[in-house]
Every structure is written in structure tokens, then in C-alpha cells.
Scaffold this motif. Structure first.
Motif, PDB file in Angstrom:
ATOM      1  N   SER B 128      47.689  -8.665  79.889  1.00 49.93           N
ATOM      2  CA  SER B 128      46.792  -9.482  79.035  1.00 49.93           C
ATOM      3  C   SER B 128      45.346  -8.977  79.167  1.00 49.93           C
ATOM      4  CB  SER B 128      46.896 -10.955  79.449  1.00 49.93           C
ATOM      5  OG  SER B 128      46.362 -11.132  80.738  1.00 49.93           O
ATOM      6  N   ARG B 129      44.560  -9.337  78.226  1.00 54.17           N
ATOM      7  CA  ARG B 129      43.194  -8.823  78.237  1.00 54.17           C
ATOM      8  C   ARG B 129      42.205 -10.000  78.233  1.00 54.17           C
ATOM      9  NH1 ARG B 129      43.999  -4.601  73.460  1.00 54.17           N
ATOM     10  NH2 ARG B 129      42.041  -4.089  74.243  1.00 54.17           N
ATOM     11  N   PHE B 130      41.069  -9.721  78.725  1.00 55.39           N
ATOM     12  CA  PHE B 130      40.034 -10.778  78.646  1.00 55.39           C
ATOM     13  C   PHE B 130      38.654 -10.130  78.561  1.00 55.39           C
ATOM     14  CE2 PHE B 130      38.006 -10.801  82.828  1.00 55.39           C
ATOM     15  CZ  PHE B 130      38.918 -10.095  83.605  1.00 55.39           C
ATOM     16  N   PRO B 131      37.781 -10.807  77.887  1.00 53.44           N
ATOM     17  CA  PRO B 131      36.432 -10.242  77.776  1.00 53.44           C
ATOM     18  C   PRO B 131      35.654 -10.484  79.062  1.00 53.44           C
ATOM     19  CG  PRO B 131      36.539 -12.347  76.659  1.00 53.44           C
ATOM     20  CD  PRO B 131      37.906 -12.118  77.243  1.00 53.44           C
ATOM     21  N   ALA B 132      34.903  -9.494  79.407  1.00 57.39           N
ATOM     22  CA  ALA B 132      34.101  -9.637  80.608  1.00 57.39           C
ATOM     23  C   ALA B 132      32.719  -9.057  80.342  1.00 57.39           C
ATOM     24  CB  ALA B 132      34.748  -8.933  81.773  1.00 57.39           C
ATOM     25  N   VAL B 133      31.774  -9.621  81.048  1.00 61.50           N
ATOM     26  CA  VAL B 133      30.437  -9.020  81.020  1.00 61.50           C
ATOM     27  C   VAL B 133      30.297  -8.326  82.357  1.00 61.50           C
ATOM     28  CG1 VAL B 133      27.965  -9.425  81.022  1.00 61.50           C
ATOM     29  CG2 VAL B 133      29.437 -10.710  79.468  1.00 61.50           C
ATOM     30  N   VAL B 134      29.955  -7.071  82.255  1.00 54.03           N
ATOM     31  CA  VAL B 134      29.934  -6.286  83.480  1.00 54.03           C
ATOM     32  C   VAL B 134      28.537  -5.732  83.694  1.00 54.03           C
ATOM     33  CG1 VAL B 134      30.915  -4.290  84.683  1.00 54.03           C
ATOM     34  CG2 VAL B 134      32.350  -5.676  83.183  1.00 54.03           C
ATOM     35  N   SER B 135      28.076  -5.893  84.921  1.00 54.16           N
ATOM     36  CA  SER B 135      26.785  -5.312  85.306  1.00 54.16           C
ATOM     37  C   SER B 135      27.089  -4.143  86.223  1.00 54.16           C
ATOM     38  CB  SER B 135      25.956  -6.375  86.029  1.00 54.16           C
ATOM     39  OG  SER B 135      25.138  -5.773  86.998  1.00 54.16           O
ATOM     40  N   ILE B 136      26.480  -3.006  85.921  1.00 52.82           N
ATOM     41  CA  ILE B 136      26.806  -1.796  86.679  1.00 52.82           C
ATOM     42  C   ILE B 136      25.574  -1.309  87.402  1.00 52.82           C
ATOM     43  CG2 ILE B 136      27.784   0.511  86.569  1.00 52.82           C
ATOM     44  CD1 ILE B 136      29.515  -0.504  84.472  1.00 52.82           C
ATOM     45  N   THR B 137      25.729  -1.053  88.658  1.00 53.71           N
ATOM     46  CA  THR B 137      24.631  -0.578  89.498  1.00 53.71           C
ATOM     47  C   THR B 137      25.117   0.652  90.257  1.00 53.71           C
ATOM     48  OG1 THR B 137      24.144  -2.904  89.854  1.00 53.71           O
ATOM     49  CG2 THR B 137      22.903  -1.324  91.174  1.00 53.71           C
ATOM     50  N   ALA B 138      24.242   1.671  90.272  1.00 46.29           N
ATOM     51  CA  ALA B 138      24.596   2.857  91.078  1.00 46.29           C
ATOM     52  C   ALA B 138      24.273   2.583  92.539  1.00 46.29           C
ATOM     53  CB  ALA B 138      23.801   4.053  90.577  1.00 46.29           C
ATOM     54  N   LEU B 139      25.164   3.020  93.412  1.00 48.07           N
ATOM     55  CA  LEU B 139      24.915   2.867  94.854  1.00 48.07           C
ATOM     56  C   LEU B 139      24.454   4.213  95.367  1.00 48.07           C
ATOM     57  CD1 LEU B 139      28.215   0.920  95.723  1.00 48.07           C
ATOM     58  CD2 LEU B 139      25.918  -0.063  95.410  1.00 48.07           C
ATOM     59  N   ARG B 140      23.338   4.203  96.055  1.00 50.66           N
ATOM     60  CA  ARG B 140      22.768   5.479  96.489  1.00 50.66           C
ATOM     61  C   ARG B 140      22.595   5.511  97.997  1.00 50.66           C
ATOM     62  NH1 ARG B 140      20.263   7.873  91.852  1.00 50.66           N
ATOM     63  NH2 ARG B 140      20.518   6.468  90.090  1.00 50.66           N
ATOM     64  N   ASP B 141      22.579   6.776  98.522  1.00 53.14           N
ATOM     65  CA  ASP B 141      22.338   6.911  99.963  1.00 53.14           C
ATOM     66  C   ASP B 141      20.841   7.032 100.187  1.00 53.14           C
ATOM     67  OD1 ASP B 141      21.588   9.443  99.254  1.00 53.14           O
ATOM     68  OD2 ASP B 141      23.365  10.428 100.096  1.00 53.14           O
ATOM     69  N   ALA B 142      20.527   7.340 101.456  1.00 53.80           N
ATOM     70  CA  ALA B 142      19.102   7.385 101.811  1.00 53.80           C
ATOM     71  C   ALA B 142      18.368   8.475 101.053  1.00 53.80           C
ATOM     72  CB  ALA B 142      18.951   7.589 103.322  1.00 53.80           C
ATOM     73  N   GLN B 143      19.128   9.493 100.668  1.00 55.71           N
ATOM     74  CA  GLN B 143      18.499  10.597  99.938  1.00 55.71           C
ATOM     75  C   GLN B 143      18.532  10.337  98.430  1.00 55.71           C
ATOM     76  OE1 GLN B 143      20.698  11.341 102.675  1.00 55.71           O
ATOM     77  NE2 GLN B 143      18.736  11.324 103.812  1.00 55.71           N
ATOM     78  N   ASP B 144      18.891   9.113  98.081  1.00 57.27           N
ATOM     79  CA  ASP B 144      18.929   8.672  96.697  1.00 57.27           C
ATOM     80  C   ASP B 144      20.066   9.332  95.923  1.00 57.27           C
ATOM     81  OD1 ASP B 144      17.818   6.746  95.091  1.00 57.27           O
ATOM     82  OD2 ASP B 144      16.522   8.146  93.995  1.00 57.27           O
ATOM     83  N   ALA B 145      20.969   9.955  96.619  1.00 51.38           N
ATOM     84  CA  ALA B 145      22.132  10.540  95.955  1.00 51.38           C
ATOM     85  C   ALA B 145      23.150   9.456  95.689  1.00 51.38           C
ATOM     86  CB  ALA B 145      22.766  11.602  96.845  1.00 51.38           C
ATOM     87  N   ILE B 146      23.749   9.483  94.518  1.00 49.48           N
ATOM     88  CA  ILE B 146      24.713   8.457  94.164  1.00 49.48           C
ATOM     89  C   ILE B 146      25.972   8.619  94.989  1.00 49.48           C
ATOM     90  CG2 ILE B 146      26.230   7.619  92.313  1.00 49.48           C
ATOM     91  CD1 ILE B 146      23.894   8.260  90.369  1.00 49.48           C
TER      92      ILE B 146
END
Lengths: 160, 691
Positions: B128-146
Motif C-alpha cells: 500500500s502507499r501513503f503520502p508523506a512529507v519528507v525532510s532531507i538533511t545531509a549528515l556530514r563529518d568534521a571535515q564537512d564531507a557527507i
């Protein structure tokens, strides 16, 4: 020569006054005229008196109520005339009215006598007034001229 | 456990898992709450998209267990592939770079540091399917690398339904939903807020993120009001209703359209009134899946209403004031239209016409006057000249009563300068007329009085002339009679008989009497006409003056005088002297037979503020039954042979005292003496008198 000018319209009053003066031998001194006009003619030597040559009177007995020209008017004219105003004027009247008295004195009357009812009183009043003014009172030379003030008391003539 | 800062500075080579968890922690408390919430799906992946964390919310929403997915699939695998293709295409165009329709399409923006929230359709494990609102955030290390991505999703079903319902509801609702002026709050069936639009954010001060899935709509309401509403509804529907969200949506849940006023509470705790419309959101099976609450801030409206109330009150006050001015005017006021039809009147006009306001309004002005033509002409004149002044008309009331009125009237206009009609003020001239009449009457009276006074003056003058004539002319013949009798006596000199002498004496006496009579009459006459000149007179001195003047007449008489101290009075001195002279003269005369005569003069108290002076003698007196004759002219109580007199003395006394405002009276008895009383005005006490 008349010493006293009597201005009296009433023949009776005139006779009584003369009668009153008679015993005192003053009647002969009296010149009697019957109204104000005559009095003025006498004093101003005009009309019937144009030829008058005697002296002015030394006393005027003036009735208040007179035909033609009344006593107050005569008084006013005489006292307003420099040549006559020194003639003593005695008002002799029946009237005791205050306004007559006041008016007379305003005009310069020398005495004001109410004719008394009683004959004796009347006689006394006339005698005293006339005696005083005609005999005792002194008048200026200009009025009396050289005439002696001694009174001649003989005449009983009354000239009307 | 090292802090985020520590890990950043000192642990560059810790495992990616630990770093991911730390990164998650760094996103803060809200995110951690979301991460642990069953209402949010939180999915963390590695940089390639392989799922690393699958929280309880995700398990619940998607039907997978964490074990099913972690390290096995990417979020793209549970997303609608069509949507992924569409999204990849759109992003490729947007960023002008080929983007594959897989996980890359989901995280492309986030990988570029762009905050990215979008809707997508998730596939559950069961397909089954359902609508979702998704918030996406990149996770980065100390060197700002994803190092991975965090996808936080919410089940958008309720919102979708709401939006669908809104779409169904049409353009207006849509406009409302998108409007900043309406708060649109969609909740799930339990009341948890799912949508919080810009209008709501503006009104409440919350951001959507602060409330969505966190609080219920009831939390935005005044607690007390919710309780009150619950109680009221419980009573209305006969079932217990909990004082919470249920109370807000109870009616809507039952299909009853519900719009009500409530007090809402802002984030900062302040309150505002709102009107809320509540609609239930239902799925295809008509099961309620949520509620839509659309509210408008009622503050402005309430303020407007308050303002309008104030304005209305102000207007009413103004109207009352204006009306009271019109009503309290002493003039009868009315307005007519340009045709002369009455449009308004005040109470005075009602009184003037005897008609009520309702009867008057709509009636022709001219109907209420004795001369309608003149009344109408007056109105016409106002219309042509703009005004009339002092236009006299006689109003006729319904009962026939007529009133003379004076009109002052002008035209009046509206703000557009359009002629509205005539404003007329009628002043009742009755009083003025009466006053004028009185003035005229008084003038006439004064003229009459003046004429009368002139007549009197003429009469007085005539009297004066008459008495002058009497005193001068009447006395003259008497004097002559008297004089000639004297001269006759002198001329006859004792030749007359005694009888003749007696006759002559009688004539003399008679003339003297008549003379006295004339004098007395004249005096009496003068008293009636003389002007009274009031001065202060010391009675004692006056009495002594009089007695002195009698000295001659009384010198041989034995008279005992008893004279009391006498007051100072006000009066005409010569006239009062005459009074005393007459009274004392009488006393002397009528005591002639007494040896000694006793004469008393004194005061017998006061009467009406006047001193009562008396002169008492012990003379022959009089019979009281003739007392009324004492003061009459020519009235005598004695024969002339007894006591001489003219009968005028006491009449003169009475006249003088009367003219001074006092009165005289006498008491006596035959042979018992007499007392005469006169009242005289006392002089006001002076310092001299007091000293």
C-alpha cells in the motif's frame, strides 16, 4: 408838596387810611392814586402828571392788588429804576399769601403790612408805618433835595 | 561520553556509525524528539543511500522492521519509482546536470546543502502507499564531507485528505487556506495538528514545525472556555464530553456545521478572540480522519464592533442632545419640506396645536393657523428669501384655542446643499401681547393720571385764586364796615344813645367774627392743599412756643400746666404747630370757668409705631354722644355766647394729622373735662437723641 404816595384802588381803604393818618396830621402829605399805571405816571411825571414839578415822595404805600398795573409790577419797575429805587415802599395789602410776601421781598420791598381787620389795629399800623418812613427814616439828599424833613402836618386835602 | 565539540576536535577516526549518531544528536532536541517519535519516520542512510537507521516511526508507517531494511535497501526502494523519475527529471532541468532517478534524486538538493522538504509517496511493506512529507538533511563529518543522509517523514494522509477536502470545497476555501488572514489548522482524528498554515503561524506566533504533530488544536484554546463549552455541549447532547479537543469538534463530528467564537491563546500566552469554523475530514468510507479548523482573528471585528457601538452610542447621544435642544426650546419648532408639509415638531408645537407629533408630521403646515393663506405665504417667502423674521400668525389648536405667535424661519439644506425644507420657530406672543397691553394700559393710565394731575393742578390753582380772592376781597368790606363804624363813633363822639352804641358794637363784633371765620376757613383750606414738608420736630419745644404765644390771653388765668417730656416727631413744623395751638387754645378756652384750670400734655404710649400725644383739660368737657361732631367743619357743641369759636379748629387738627398719616380722637364727659389724642410719627432715634 406831597410826601406820601398812596396807591390804593379802594376809595374806602384810602379814606380809612387818611382817616387813620388824620389825627397824626399826616393826611395832608398824602398823594392818592387809584391804580398802578397812575402811580407810574405820577412818578415818571407823565400823562396827567406831566407838568408835576414837586419832589418825588419820600414814601409809597402800595396796595398789592390793583387795576391795570398791579402792585408787584409797580414795585418791580420802581426798584429797577436807579432814579426811583431809593423811595421806600410799604406794601399794604389784605393778602397774607406767602408767595406775595416772598415776591415782594424779592423785588426789594421795604416793608410788608397786612391790613388788620380791626380799625384800631389798622390805624395803628398806618400810623406807625407812615410815621417811621415819612418822619423818622432818613433818605438820601438826592431824593429829599433841599427840603426839610420836618413834617408839615396841617393839610387835610386829599388829592385823588 | 564525549561531547559533540570534543568529537569534532579530537576524534577524527571514530567509526562512521558513531559519527552518524553524533551528527543526529547535533541536530538538537527537536530532531531527537522527532527521531524517537512514533509519529515520524526517521531513516538514516550512508552516503550511498543504504539504510543505516530505521526508527520506530518508520517501522510503524512503512510496515518494515528495521532488520528488514538496514544495510539492505535505500529509501528510493520504498518510494514511488514514477515520482523518482519525475523528480530526477525536474532536478536535472533545474540544476542542468543529469540526475539518476534513484536515491540521488531524493537527496540531490540536500547533498548541495539546500534545505529540502518535499512530498513523496512511500510504499509500505504490504504494497500500500501513503503520502508523506519528507525532510532531507545531509549528515556530514568534521571535515564537512557527507557521510550519510537523514530522511524524516510524516504520514501526510490527513493533510492530503484535508487538502482534497479543501479542493473539493472550492476556490473560496482554498483562498482561505492560502490566506495569511485565516488560520487553517488541520488535525488528525485525535486533534493532533497536521497542517498549520501561514495565517495560523501569523495569528498564533508558532511556526508550523513547532505545533505540527506536537500539540492538539485544543491546546491553542482558552482552557476555561473549552471546559465551559464541554459542559454546555454535555448538557445539550446529554452525553459526557471531555473538556478537550472533543469539545471543539463534537458537533462537526456529528455532521453539524459548527461555527463558534472562542478565545485563542498565542504562543506568548496572549489571547485573542476568533471565530472558528470546524469541518470534519472524512475518507472514502466516510470515516473521520481529521478536522479542519478555519479561524479568523476576531479582534479587529470585535474592535470594529466596539467602535461601532461607541459610534452608535455617540450618535444616539448626539441625537439625544440635538433632540433635547429642540425639545427644550421655549419656541414651538417645526420643520417642513419645501411643499410646506410638516416633517418634524417639538413638544411646544404639540402644545400649540393640541396635536400629537404623529398627527402633525405629514400634515400641511398651513392647517394649524387661523389664516392658512398667510401661513402658506410665509413658507413661500422663506423659500424665496431664505428666511422670515417676526412673521406673526395666529395658531389655532385642535380645541379652537388661539395663540398669537411670531415666526422666525429659515430654509435648511443637507450636506450637499440641497434644499430640505423650512425650519420654523414660533414664539408665543401671548405674554408679550399681554405685557404690551399692560404697558399700553399703564401708559393710558399714566396719561389719565397726568391729565388728572393737570386738572387737579388747575383746580388747585383756581382754589388758590379763590382763597386769595377771599382773603383779599372778602376781608376788605369787613375791614371797611369795621373802620367806618369806628369813624362813625369818632365823628359822633358821644352823641349817640346807648342803644345806638350797642348796635354799632354788635356790628363791630359781627365783622370781627366774620374776619376770624374767613381766616380759619382759609387756614383750613390751605392745610388740605399744602405740601407736607417732614422735618424732625421736638414736640416739647413746640408746645412751649404755643403756650408762650398765648401768654397775653392767659396772663390773668390761674392755669396749672403739667407737661411731660415729649418725644421728637417727624412732620411739617408750621402745621403741627397749628395742631398744638388749636388743641391748647381749646383747652385754655374751655377751662375758662375753672379755678384753677388744669391742662396736662403728655404721651399715652404708642400706636402702630406712632406716639400718642394727648392734651387733657379739666374744662367743661362734652357729651360723648356728640363726640363724632367734634371734628366736623362748623360743628360746635357750645353756643357762641358760652364759648366763641368758628367750628373749624378741630376740623383743621384732624385734617393736618390725617395728612401726616395719623388719627385724632377725643374722650370726655360733660363738665368732667376732655382729652384730645393725636398720633404722630416718631423720629428715628438719632445719636443726638440717644445722648
Amino acid at each position: 408838596m406831597k410826601r406820601i404816595l398812596l396807591v390804593e384802588d379802594s376809595a374806602r381803604d384810602a379814606e380809612l387810611i387818611l382817616g387813620a393818618l388824620e389825627p397824626h396830621q399826616l393826611a395832608g402829605e398824602v398823594m392818592h392814586v387809584r391804580d398802578g399805571a397812575e402811580a407810574l405816571d405820577y412818578l415818571y411825571r407823565r400823562g396827567a402828571f406831566a407838568s408835576r414839578s414837586d419832589n418825588q415822595p419820600i414814601l409809597m404805600l402800595l396796595d398789592l392788588k390793583l387795576p391795570k398795573v398791579d402792585g408787584l409790577e409797580v414795585l418791580r419797575q420802581i426798584k429797577g429804576d436807579a432814579g426811583l429805587k431809593m423811595i421806600p415802599i410799604v406794601m399794604m395789602t389784605s393778602s397774607r399769601q406767602e408767595q406775595d410776601l416772598v415776591r415782594s421781598y424779592e423785588l426789594g420791598v421795604n416793608a410788608y403790612v397786612v391790613k388788620p381787620m380791626k380799625f384800631q389795629d389798622f390805624v395803628e399800623a398806618v400810623k406807625q408805618v407812615s410815621g417811621f418812613w415819612a418822619v423818622i427814616n432818613e433818605v438820601p439828599e438826592s431824593l429829599a433835595r433841599s427840603e426839610s424833613l420836618s413834617v408839615q402836618l396841617t393839610s387835610t386835602n386829599v388829592k385823588t | 561520553m564525549p561531547t559533540a565539540q570534543d568529537s569534532k576536535a579530537e576524534a577524527p577516526d571514530v567509526s562512521p556509525d558513531v559519527r552518524r549518531a553524533e551528527a543526529l544528536l547535533r541536530t538538537g532536541a527537536l530532531q531527537s524528539a522527532i527521531f524517537n517519535s512514533a509519529n515520524f519516520s526517521s531513516i538514516a542512510t550512508d552516503a550511498k543511500g543504504v539504510i543505516q537507521i530505521f526508527n520506530v516511526g518508520a517501522e510503524r508507517m512503512l510496515g518494515y522492521s528495521a532488520a528488514d531494511v538496514v544495510n539492505k535497501i535505500t529509501p528510493a526502494d520504498i518510494s514511488d519509482p514514477q515520482e523518482l523519475v519525475a523528480r530526477a527529471t525536474a532536478l536535472s532541468v533545474e540544476f542542468d546536470t543529469p540526475i539518476t532517478p534513484g536515491f540521488e534524486a531524493l537527496v540531490f538538493k540536500a547533498s548541495r546543502g539546500i534545505e529540502d522538504i518535499y512530498e513523496l509517496t512511500y510504499f509500505r511493506k504490504d504494497g500500500s502507499r501513503f503520502p508523506a512529507v519528507v525532510s532531507i538533511t545531509a549528515l556530514r563529518d568534521a571535515q564537512d564531507a557527507i557521510i550519510g543522509y537523514l530522511l524524516i517523514g510524516t504520514d501526510n494522509t490527513a493533510r492530503k485528505r484535508a487538502e482534497e477536502a479543501l479542493l473539493q470545497a472550492g476556490a473560496l476555501q482554498r483562498a482561505i487556506f492560502n490566506s495569511a488572514n485565516f488560520s487553517s489548522i488541520a488535525t488528525d482524528a485525535q486533534g493532533t495538528i497536521q497542517i498549520f498554515n501561514v495565517g495560523a503561524e501569523r495569528m498564533f506566533g508558532y511556526t508550523a514545525a513547532e505545533v505540527v504533530n506536537r500539540i492538539t488544536a485544543a491546546d491553542l484554546h482558552d482552557r476555561q472556555e473549552v471546559i465551559t463549552r464541554a459542559a454546555a455541549l454535555s448538557l445539550e447532547f446529554g452525553v459526557p464530553i471531555a473538556p478537550g479537543f472533543d469539545a471543539l469538534v463534537f458537533k462537526a463530528a456529528r455532521g453539524i456545521e459548527d461555527i463558534y467564537e472562542v478565545t485563542k491563546v498565542r504562543k506568548n500566552g496572549s489571547r485573542f478572540p476568533a471565530v472558528v469554523s470546524v469541518t470534519a475530514l472524512r475518507d472514502a468510507q466516510n470515516v473521520i480522519i481529521g478536522y479542519l479548523l478555519i479561524g479568523t482573528d476576531n479582534t479587529a471585528r470585535q474592535e470594529v464592533e466596539e467602535e461601532r457601538k461607541k459610534l452608535d452610542q455617540g450618535l444616539r447621544d448626539q441625537q439625544f442632545y440635538t433632540r433635547s435642544l429642540i425639545e427644550s426650546n421655549i419656541d414651538a419648532l417645526m420643520t417642513t419640506d419645501p411643499r410646506g408639509i410638516i416633517t418634524d415638531v417639538n413638544k411646544q408645537t404639540e402644545a400649540l396645536t393640541g396635536c400629537t407629533r404623529d398627527e402633525l408630521i405629514g400634515a400641511p403646515f398651513k392647517d394649524y393657523f387661523t389664516d392658512p393663506a398667510r401661513a402658506e405665504a410665509g413658507i413661500r417667502r422663506v423659500l424665496t428669501e431664505g428666511k422670515v423674521t417676526n412673521y406673526e400668525l395666529t395658531a389655532r389648536a385642535i380645541d379652537g384655542r388661539e395663540t398669537v405667535v411670531s415666526y422666525n424661519a429659515t430654509t435648511f439644506h443637507d450636506r450637499g446643499r440641497r434644499l430640505q425644507g423650512v425650519f420654523a420657530a414660533a414664539r408665543d406672543m401671548t405674554e408679550l401681547k399681554r405685557f404690551e397691553h399692560t404697558v399700553r394700559q399703564n401708559e393710558i393710565q399714566r396719561e389719565r393720571d397726568a391729565a388728572h394731575a393737570a386738572e387737579l393742578a388747575v383746580v388747585n390753582q383756581e382754589l388758590e385764586a379763590f382763597s386769595y380772592s377771599v382773603s383779599h376781597d372778602l376781608r376788605a368790606p369787613l375791614r371797611h364796615i369795621h373802620g367806618y363804624v369806628e369813624m362813625l363813633q369818632r365823628a359822633t363822639d358821644g352823641q349817640l344813645s346807648d342803644k345806638a352804641m350797642h348796635y354799632l358794637k354788635t356790628i363791630t363784633d359781627a365783622t370781627e367774627e366774620m374776619g376770624q371765620l374767613i381766616d380759619d376757613l382759609l387756614a383750613f383750606s390751605r392745610v388740605g392743599r399744602a405740601e407736607i414738608r417732614g422735618t424732625s420736630i421736638q414736640l416739647g419745644e413746640l408746645v412751649h412756643d404755643v403756650i408762650r404765644s398765648l401768654e397775653m390771653a392767659i396772663k390773668d388765668r390761674p392755669i396749672v400746666w403739667q407737661i411731660a417730656p415729649l418725644p421728637t416727631v417727624v412732620g411739617d413744623a408750621p402745621l403741627l404747630k397749628q395742631v398744638l395751638a388749636n388743641l391748647i387754645d381749646n383747652a385754655v378756652k374751655y377751662t375758662r370757668t375753672r379755678e384753677p384750670a388744669a391742662i396736662e400734655i403728655g404721651c399715652a404710649g404708642e400706636e402702630a409705631g406712632r406716639v400718642v400725644l394727648f392734651v387733657r383739660d379739666n374744662g367743661v368737657g362734652f357729651d360723648m354722644q356728640y363726640a363724632h361732631k367734634l371734628f366736623g367743619v362748623f360743628q360746635r357743641l357750645h353756643r357762641p355766647e358760652e364759648f366763641e369759636g368758628t367750628g373749624i379748629g378741630l376740623a383743621t387738627v384732624r385734617r393736618i394729622v390725617g395728612r401726616h398719616g395719623g388719627r385724632v380722637w377725643a374722650q370726655g364727659a360733660l363738665n368732667m373735662g376732655a382729652t384730645f389724642y393725636v398720633t404722630l410719627e416718631l423720629a428715628p432715634p438719632s445719636k443726638e437723641a440717644a445722648a
